[in-house]
Design a protein around this motif. Sequence first.
Motif, PDB file in Angstrom:
ATOM      1  N   GLY A 132       0.810  -1.208   0.000  1.00  0.00           N
ATOM      2  CA  GLY A 132       0.000   0.000   0.000  1.00  0.00           C
ATOM      3  C   GLY A 132       0.843   1.258   0.000  1.00  0.00           C
ATOM      4  N   ARG A 133       1.510   1.552   1.120  1.00  0.00           N
ATOM      5  CA  ARG A 133       2.288   2.783   1.205  1.00  0.00           C
ATOM      6  C   ARG A 133       3.718   2.600   0.719  1.00  0.00           C
ATOM      7  NH1 ARG A 133       5.358   2.545   5.937  1.00  0.00           N
ATOM      8  NH2 ARG A 133       4.737   0.938   7.400  1.00  0.00           N
ATOM      9  N   CYS A 134       4.148   1.336   0.549  1.00  0.00           N
ATOM     10  CA  CYS A 134       5.513   1.075   0.074  1.00  0.00           C
ATOM     11  C   CYS A 134       5.615  -0.387  -0.335  1.00  0.00           C
ATOM     12  CB  CYS A 134       6.539   1.397   1.167  1.00  0.00           C
ATOM     13  SG  CYS A 134       6.377   0.347   2.626  1.00  0.00           S
ATOM     14  N   PHE A 135       6.829  -0.800  -0.675  1.00  0.00           N
ATOM     15  CA  PHE A 135       7.097  -2.212  -0.954  1.00  0.00           C
ATOM     16  C   PHE A 135       7.909  -2.800   0.196  1.00  0.00           C
ATOM     17  CE2 PHE A 135       6.233  -0.503  -5.098  1.00  0.00           C
ATOM     18  CZ  PHE A 135       5.600  -1.532  -5.778  1.00  0.00           C
ATOM     19  N   LEU A 136       7.524  -3.998   0.625  1.00  0.00           N
ATOM     20  CA  LEU A 136       8.319  -4.728   1.603  1.00  0.00           C
ATOM     21  C   LEU A 136       9.291  -5.606   0.830  1.00  0.00           C
ATOM     22  CD1 LEU A 136       8.762  -5.437   4.639  1.00  0.00           C
ATOM     23  CD2 LEU A 136       7.233  -7.380   4.252  1.00  0.00           C
ATOM     24  N   ILE A 137      10.565  -5.348   1.011  1.00  0.00           N
ATOM     25  CA  ILE A 137      11.608  -6.069   0.282  1.00  0.00           C
ATOM     26  C   ILE A 137      12.185  -7.161   1.180  1.00  0.00           C
ATOM     27  CG2 ILE A 137      13.763  -5.866  -1.003  1.00  0.00           C
ATOM     28  CD1 ILE A 137      11.433  -4.233  -2.182  1.00  0.00           C
ATOM     29  N   GLU A 138      12.188  -8.368   0.657  1.00  0.00           N
ATOM     30  CA  GLU A 138      12.829  -9.496   1.338  1.00  0.00           C
ATOM     31  C   GLU A 138      14.161  -9.760   0.646  1.00  0.00           C
ATOM     32  OE1 GLU A 138      11.451 -13.908   2.901  1.00  0.00           O
ATOM     33  OE2 GLU A 138      10.792 -13.226   0.922  1.00  0.00           O
ATOM     34  N   ALA A 139      15.238  -9.764   1.420  1.00  0.00           N
ATOM     35  CA  ALA A 139      16.561  -9.864   0.820  1.00  0.00           C
ATOM     36  C   ALA A 139      17.474 -10.760   1.646  1.00  0.00           C
ATOM     37  CB  ALA A 139      17.177  -8.469   0.683  1.00  0.00           C
ATOM     38  N   THR A 140      18.598 -11.140   1.035  1.00  0.00           N
ATOM     39  CA  THR A 140      19.607 -11.948   1.724  1.00  0.00           C
ATOM     40  C   THR A 140      20.803 -11.076   2.080  1.00  0.00           C
ATOM     41  OG1 THR A 140      18.952 -13.927   0.494  1.00  0.00           O
ATOM     42  CG2 THR A 140      21.099 -13.966   1.568  1.00  0.00           C
ATOM     43  N   TYR A 141      21.175 -11.132   3.356  1.00  0.00           N
ATOM     44  CA  TYR A 141      22.317 -10.365   3.849  1.00  0.00           C
ATOM     45  C   TYR A 141      23.132 -11.274   4.759  1.00  0.00           C
ATOM     46  CZ  TYR A 141      24.902  -7.089   6.834  1.00  0.00           C
ATOM     47  OH  TYR A 141      25.888  -6.430   7.540  1.00  0.00           O
ATOM     48  N   LYS A 142      24.367 -11.570   4.349  1.00  0.00           N
ATOM     49  CA  LYS A 142      25.246 -12.441   5.144  1.00  0.00           C
ATOM     50  C   LYS A 142      24.554 -13.748   5.539  1.00  0.00           C
ATOM     51  CE  LYS A 142      28.213  -8.851   7.132  1.00  0.00           C
ATOM     52  NZ  LYS A 142      28.726  -8.242   8.384  1.00  0.00           N
TER      53      LYS A 142
ATOM     54  N   GLN B  51      21.551 -14.488   5.875  1.00  0.00           N
ATOM     55  CA  GLN B  51      20.296 -14.418   6.615  1.00  0.00           C
ATOM     56  C   GLN B  51      19.303 -13.586   5.824  1.00  0.00           C
ATOM     57  OE1 GLN B  51      21.856 -11.567   9.972  1.00  0.00           O
ATOM     58  NE2 GLN B  51      19.632 -11.364   9.934  1.00  0.00           N
ATOM     59  N   THR B  52      18.007 -13.816   6.065  1.00  0.00           N
ATOM     60  CA  THR B  52      16.954 -13.050   5.404  1.00  0.00           C
ATOM     61  C   THR B  52      16.668 -11.789   6.200  1.00  0.00           C
ATOM     62  OG1 THR B  52      15.937 -15.027   4.453  1.00  0.00           O
ATOM     63  CG2 THR B  52      14.547 -13.079   4.661  1.00  0.00           C
ATOM     64  N   ILE B  53      16.632 -10.664   5.498  1.00  0.00           N
ATOM     65  CA  ILE B  53      16.274  -9.407   6.132  1.00  0.00           C
ATOM     66  C   ILE B  53      15.084  -8.790   5.404  1.00  0.00           C
ATOM     67  CG2 ILE B  53      18.615  -8.951   6.957  1.00  0.00           C
ATOM     68  CD1 ILE B  53      18.880  -6.904   4.645  1.00  0.00           C
ATOM     69  N   LEU B  54      14.394  -7.879   6.081  1.00  0.00           N
ATOM     70  CA  LEU B  54      13.242  -7.184   5.524  1.00  0.00           C
ATOM     71  C   LEU B  54      13.467  -5.685   5.635  1.00  0.00           C
ATOM     72  CD1 LEU B  54      10.486  -9.323   7.296  1.00  0.00           C
ATOM     73  CD2 LEU B  54      11.102  -9.443   4.869  1.00  0.00           C
ATOM     74  N   LEU B  55      13.092  -4.966   4.581  1.00  0.00           N
ATOM     75  CA  LEU B  55      13.162  -3.512   4.613  1.00  0.00           C
ATOM     76  C   LEU B  55      12.040  -2.940   3.772  1.00  0.00           C
ATOM     77  CD1 LEU B  55      15.756  -2.125   2.122  1.00  0.00           C
ATOM     78  CD2 LEU B  55      15.523  -4.585   2.446  1.00  0.00           C
ATOM     79  N   GLU B  56      11.739  -1.671   3.990  1.00  0.00           N
ATOM     80  CA  GLU B  56      10.710  -0.993   3.216  1.00  0.00           C
ATOM     81  C   GLU B  56      11.365  -0.065   2.202  1.00  0.00           C
ATOM     82  OE1 GLU B  56       8.138   0.940   5.980  1.00  0.00           O
ATOM     83  OE2 GLU B  56       7.292  -0.950   6.735  1.00  0.00           O
ATOM     84  N   HIS B  57      10.744  -0.008   1.007  1.00  0.00           N
ATOM     85  CA  HIS B  57      11.283   0.853  -0.058  1.00  0.00           C
ATOM     86  C   HIS B  57      10.119   1.383  -0.874  1.00  0.00           C
ATOM     87  CE1 HIS B  57      14.409   2.501  -2.520  1.00  0.00           C
ATOM     88  NE2 HIS B  57      14.070   1.804  -3.598  1.00  0.00           N
ATOM     89  N   ASN B  58      10.294   2.587  -1.442  1.00  0.00           N
ATOM     90  CA  ASN B  58       9.185   3.204  -2.169  1.00  0.00           C
ATOM     91  C   ASN B  58       9.037   2.691  -3.594  1.00  0.00           C
ATOM     92  OD1 ASN B  58      11.439   4.381  -3.243  1.00  0.00           O
ATOM     93  ND2 ASN B  58      10.876   6.503  -2.780  1.00  0.00           N
ATOM     94  N   GLU B  59       9.953   1.830  -4.045  1.00  0.00           N
ATOM     95  CA  GLU B  59       9.872   1.275  -5.400  1.00  0.00           C
ATOM     96  C   GLU B  59      10.030  -0.250  -5.349  1.00  0.00           C
ATOM     97  OE1 GLU B  59      12.826   3.068  -7.812  1.00  0.00           O
ATOM     98  OE2 GLU B  59      11.981   5.105  -7.660  1.00  0.00           O
TER      99      GLU B  59
END
Length: 306
Positions: free
Chosen positions: A270-280, A282-290
Amino acid sequence: MLQVKGLTFSYLKTAVIQNISFTLKAGDHLSVIGESGSGKSTLLKLIYGEYDLDEGEIFWKDQQILGPKYNLVIGYDFMKYVAQEFDLMPFVTVSENIGKHLSNFYPNEKQDRIDELIEVVELQDFANTKVKLLSGGQKQRVALARALAKQPEIILLDEPFSHIDNFKKQSLRRSLFRYLKAKNISCIVATHDKSDVLGFADRIIVLNDTKIIANEDPQTLYKNPRRPLIASFFDEFNYIEPLGLVYAHQLIIVSHSGQNAVVKSSYFNGRCFLIEATYKDQTILLEHNEDLEAGTIFHFKIEPLN
């Protein structure tokens, strides 16, 4: 003031609550959060006097709250409890349900009180509608209004907005909690919904494994969740060494940094995209506008909470 001292309660020899203590000042609002089965509803029922305690004491001012061993009728005039199941009269109107326990000796005052509460729960268009014709969410609002009819000193609310549509829930929260504050009515809310808590509670209690693991004001608890269970109540989160718990919205994509990750998936919320990514590894989550395609490599930084 409500005083809960060393509360312990078991059901069929299984401990539900152990050695719980807290206080609640007159007019304050307390939220009780925790996983399903953590004892939230049981705690409200103990405070209401629906069950007998194994150990401990509960006082409202100078009145000790006792269970069914000591009271023929459960409950006290100064306290109301709104459960997840509604005990309404289906074949009479909304107004008649709300005014059920109000005196008929003063009909004008009674009607004024009914009208006031109908406005609080935003049911003006249904005042003369029979309750059996209402939706589940509308019935929940009737139950809330009826509990407030005789203006209790303290009210216990178990998932009070769980049946109410999202488009109505926000304004109803504001209306109800504003009314409780204006009337100096103490309130305890058991909930799974952070929106019932952050803008309205004076303190939050977190129940886990039969005990209180946190008792803080909302801002303190939100900014210092300390445990994944607590962080998960408020938002998507990560555990990143050496910082520990970090909310998804604290991870900001930048052009260069010493930290990079690879996109796995992207979800529009809705207000952004929830990005699921791999970091070292492990899985991490962050919010991004695109939206970001899978396989995209990006750099990020971690912003502190304001």
